[in-house]
Structures are given as structure tokens and as C-alpha cells.
Design a protein around this motif. Structure first.
Motif, PDB file in Angstrom:
ATOM      1  N   PRO A  78       0.817  -1.212   0.000  1.00  0.00           N
ATOM      2  CA  PRO A  78       0.000   0.000   0.000  1.00  0.00           C
ATOM      3  C   PRO A  78       0.854   1.266   0.000  1.00  0.00           C
ATOM      4  O   PRO A  78       0.508   2.254  -0.660  1.00  0.00           O
ATOM      5  N   ALA A  79       2.004   1.258   0.709  1.00  0.00           N
ATOM      6  CA  ALA A  79       2.864   2.450   0.773  1.00  0.00           C
ATOM      7  C   ALA A  79       3.455   2.755  -0.602  1.00  0.00           C
ATOM      8  O   ALA A  79       3.468   3.913  -1.045  1.00  0.00           O
ATOM      9  N   VAL A  80       3.929   1.731  -1.297  1.00  0.00           N
ATOM     10  CA  VAL A  80       4.513   1.935  -2.634  1.00  0.00           C
ATOM     11  C   VAL A  80       3.432   2.428  -3.589  1.00  0.00           C
ATOM     12  O   VAL A  80       3.650   3.370  -4.362  1.00  0.00           O
ATOM     13  N   GLU A  81       2.253   1.816  -3.517  1.00  0.00           N
ATOM     14  CA  GLU A  81       1.172   2.224  -4.427  1.00  0.00           C
ATOM     15  C   GLU A  81       0.798   3.694  -4.192  1.00  0.00           C
ATOM     16  O   GLU A  81       0.608   4.457  -5.136  1.00  0.00           O
ATOM     17  N   ARG A  82       0.720   4.090  -2.926  1.00  0.00           N
ATOM     18  CA  ARG A  82       0.341   5.470  -2.591  1.00  0.00           C
ATOM     19  C   ARG A  82       1.351   6.458  -3.191  1.00  0.00           C
ATOM     20  O   ARG A  82       0.995   7.409  -3.862  1.00  0.00           O
ATOM     21  N   LEU A  83       2.648   6.212  -2.961  1.00  0.00           N
ATOM     22  CA  LEU A  83       3.670   7.132  -3.468  1.00  0.00           C
ATOM     23  C   LEU A  83       3.752   7.124  -4.996  1.00  0.00           C
ATOM     24  O   LEU A  83       4.025   8.143  -5.618  1.00  0.00           O
ATOM     25  N   ALA A  84       3.527   5.934  -5.581  1.00  0.00           N
ATOM     26  CA  ALA A  84       3.637   5.795  -7.048  1.00  0.00           C
ATOM     27  C   ALA A  84       2.680   6.741  -7.765  1.00  0.00           C
ATOM     28  O   ALA A  84       2.951   7.176  -8.887  1.00  0.00           O
ATOM     29  N   LYS A  85       1.573   7.074  -7.093  1.00  0.00           N
ATOM     30  CA  LYS A  85       0.553   7.932  -7.728  1.00  0.00           C
ATOM     31  C   LYS A  85       1.124   9.295  -8.122  1.00  0.00           C
ATOM     32  O   LYS A  85       0.694   9.895  -9.083  1.00  0.00           O
ATOM     33  N   SER A  86       2.115   9.786  -7.337  1.00  0.00           N
ATOM     34  CA  SER A  86       2.668  11.114  -7.676  1.00  0.00           C
ATOM     35  C   SER A  86       4.044  10.996  -8.350  1.00  0.00           C
ATOM     36  O   SER A  86       4.789  11.964  -8.429  1.00  0.00           O
TER      37      SER A  86
END
Ligand code: KG4
Ligand code: ZN
Length: 381
Positions: free
Chosen positions: A203-211
Motif C-alpha cells: 500500500p505504501a509503494v502504491e500510494r507514493l507511485a501515484k505522484s
């Protein structure tokens, strides 16, 4: 051996059951302690309760699951979790038709806690115990939502597993390919750890990947163009580590690393999915159903990439709701109920079932895969 004597190498099963079945499921193979009560009637599933207690807080300081801490945490909360599930369902133990618990694969301490809890309840209530393969839970999880008939193509992506399977029917699974090193979830977790993003990593990687910019780094797409459906993710994580060490990690650089890593994972899974779909035959006139299940199936970018592949073959991508992608007991109860309905529950009530820390979904592959073979050898403890 005279034919009138029972052959101990051939399992004897209870007869199939057509009446409504109410099953308590227990899950404790990793870092979720979960219990759920489910009713299966004429193929329709009603979830009466669904309790999930995550141990994230206990493991967060170590940025990974610590088996000893997990086992203790399961032991402390298993009875309360089951009691909460029974209370939410509004039934008593005598209303159950069976008790199902994850019996592997997974961390042995947690698996034993869940099995012992399940067996004790089954014995006290005079109900059969059903030893469930956790991977079968993930494999059947799309059926919790209804409309997902057999056969379907499955991509099972979790913290410990990454494999393509043909789900031909209940108990009939054929592994088509799998990771030769790290599981995808493991690659997300290790990448997050090396970038200091905490645990769990997905979830942390996915969240940051968005930006972030998915093209900022050109990470490898391991084995993508190699024939077959085997995958590899260990090199990808190493490439991220190398890139991360080159310059100071600004917020934007972190986001770019996450986005580029996630893009590489998406490309590999989509490329292999395309090959799997090419070879999958659902039967004359049947819709192709491509299921993605397991914790990593929560990832929206991965879902979108797989949806595009399924659509290119005129097929449907089916993914469980987020709550049932990560570990849960509803899927374990469902396996118990479906097995009981089909007459695939051990006739003895299975109190003698042993924990199997390594337990492949398709037993045939155990003879091909040395890792599975080793696990099987010492598994039936
Ligand atoms: O199925 P699961 O709950 O447990 C196992 O059986 O392993 O899967 C947990 C894994 C972890 O590696 C976690 O990082 C990953 O699923 N995960 C994700 C996401 N949510 C959970 N990976 C990528 N993106 C996500 N949003
Ligand atoms: Zn799982």
C-alpha cells in the motif's frame, strides 16, 4: 490386500450435502487473526460475520512479520476473534455444520494456533473439522461475491506466493507457472523497506507511485520475454536498491522510484497474463474469466493492467473486494463449505490433520518443484 479391507492410502470422504451449510472459518497463517461465519445454500453465499484483526502494530517496528511475535499475538486473540465472529453471526456453536481452519501453507506457530482453536471447537460441538489450504482460500475468494463459475484462470499474488493456475473445479488446480525467487508482495515489501516506507510495503509503494513518473527509471522486466509463465522479481528489487543509492532521496525521487518499480511489475504481470490467456480455454461458448486474488490484487494499477489484458481476449477480470484480497477468514469458511457440499471432507472429521507449513495447491507440482518437495517431506507433523 483383500478388497473388503479399507485401503488407508485412499481417503474416505463424507457424502456430498445438499442442505444449507453454516461454517465457521479461522485464518491465522501470517499476520491476520480472522474468523468468519458463512452460509452456503444452493451455491449462494451469505456472509454472516467477518472479523479481521491485523497485527500490523506488533510487526511495524521490525518492518516485517516476526514469526514468534505473530504466533504469540494469534494465541492471545484467537478465542476473542472467534467469539466476536459467532456473536456477529448471531448463532451458537450447535448451529454450525463444520469448522474450517487454515492448516498451511504459512508460519507454523500461527497455523497451529488456528488449527488447535478450530479442532477444539469442532470436538466440543461434535462437528467435523476441515483442514483448509490457505491458497485454496485465495483461489476461491472471488466466489464469495457470487458469479464466478469454474473454470477460470487465476493469478495468485500475495506476500508469499506468485503463480498462474488453471482453476478447473473445486480441488482441481493446475499450476501453469510461478515465481522462481521472490513473490510479488515480497518484492513490494522489500522495496518499501529499502526506501524506508514502512510495512506492509504494497500500500505504501502504491500510494507514493501515484505522484511519481513511471518512466523516470528504466528497471528490468525479468523473464518477461522468456517462454512460459515463470516469473522473477528479486532482480527488480536489487535494481531499485542500486538506483536509490545513487542520489539523495527527495520526495519526488522516492515517488519516481515507486512508480517505476510498480510499472515494471505491471508490465511483467501483464505480459505473462497475455501468454496465460492465449493458452486458456474456458470451453465452447464460455466467457473467459481471469481472476486476480491475494494481497497484491488490492493494487489498482495492477488490476487496471490485467483488466486490459483480459479485455483484449474478450474476457472479464474478476477481483475480490479489497477486504477479501488480503488475508481473511471468509475465504477459509467458503472452502470448508464448498468442500463439504461437494463431499470432499474427510470422513473421520479430520481431527488428525497435521499442519503443513508448505502445502502446494496442486499436489502434482510437488514432485516437480524441489522447494515444495522438501516442504512436503516434513510437513505432515
Ligand atoms: O494475501 P496477503 O494478505 O498475505 C499472504 O498470504 O501473503 O498478502 C500480503 C501482501 C503483502 O506483501 C503486501 O505488501 C501486499 O500483499 N499488498 C499489496 C497491496 N496491498 C497489500 N501489494 C501491492 N499493492 C497493494 N495495494
Ligand atoms: Zn494470503
Amino acid at each position: 490386500m483383500p478388497s473388503s479391507l479399507p485401503n488407508p492410502s485412499v481417503p474416505a470422504y463424507m457424502p456430498p450435502m445438499t442442505r444449507p451449510l453454516t461454517i465457521l472459518g479461522i485464518e491465522s497463517s501470517c499476520d491476520e487473526t480472522a474468523a468468519a461465519v458463512l452460509r452456503l445454500e444452493d451455491g449462494r453465499v451469505t456472509l454472516l460475520s467477518d472479523v479481521i484483526h491485523t497485527q500490523l502494530e506488533e510487526h511495524a517496528p521490525y518492518q516485517g512479520v516476526v514469526p514468534e511475535i505473530a504466533a504469540r499475538a494469534h494465541a492471545e486473540i484467537a478465542d476473542k476473534t472467534v467469539a466476536a465472529a459467532m456473536k456477529d453471526a448471531g448463532i451458537s456453536y450447535s448451529d454450525l455444520d463444520g469448522v474450517a481452519a487454515t492448516s498451511g501453507p504459512g508460519l507454523i506457530g500461527g497455523v497451529l494456533v488456528g488449527m488447535m482453536t478450530g479442532k477444539a471447537i469442532a470436538q466440543a460441538a461434535g462437528k467435523p473439522f476441515i483442514a483448509v489450504n490457505h491458497l485454496e482460500g485465495h483461489a476461491l475468494s472471488p466466489r464469495l461475491g457470487g458469479d464466478c463459475p469454474f473454470p477460470y484462470l487465476l493469478l495468485l499474488v500475495s506476500g508469499g506466493h506468485c503463480q498462474f493456475l488453471e482453476v478447473r473445479g473445486l480441488g482441481d488446480y493446475k499450476r501453469l507457472g510461478s515465481t522462481i525467487d521472490d513473490a510479488v508482495g515480497e518484492a513490494f515489501d522489500k522495496t518499501a523497506k529499502l526506501l524506508g516506507l514502512g510495512f506492509p510495503g504494497g500500500p505504501a509503494v502504491e500510494r507514493l507511485a501515484k505522484s511519481g513518473d513511471p518512466k523516470a527509471f528504466s528497471f528490468p522486466r525479468p523473464l518477461m520475454n522468456r517462454p512460459g509463465l515463470d516469473m522473477s522479481f528479486a532482480g527488480l528489487k536489487t535494481a531499485v536498491a542500486r538506483a536509490a543509492a545513487e542520489e539523495p532521496l527527495t520526495e519526488q525521487r522516492l515517488a519516481d522510484l515507486c512508480a517505476s518499480f510498480q510499472a515494471a511489475v505491471c508490465d511483467v504481470l501483464a505480459g505473462k497474463a497475455q501468454r496465460a490467456l492465449e493458452g486458456f480455454d474456458p470451453g465452447e461458448g464460455e466467457t473467459i474469466r481471469f481472476v486476480v486474488a491475494g494481497g497484491v490484487a488490492s493494487n489498482q494499477a495492477i488490476r487496471t493492467a490485467l483488466e486490459t489484458e483480459a479485455a483484449a481476449f474478450g474476457g472479464l477480470l474478476v477481483a475480490p473486494p479489497l477486504r477479501h484480497c488480503t488475508d481473511n477468514a471468509a475465504m477459509i469458511a467458503l472452502v470448508g463449505a464448498e468442500r463439504m457440499a461437494a463431499g470432499l471432507v474427510d470422513a473421520t472429521g479430520d481431527l488428525g490433520a497435521g499442519a503443513r507449513p508448505r502445502w502446494p495447491l496442486d499436489e502434482a507440482s510437488a514432485t516437480l518443484d524441489p522447494a515444495y518437495a522438501t516442504g512436503l517431506k516434513g510437513a505432515k507433523a
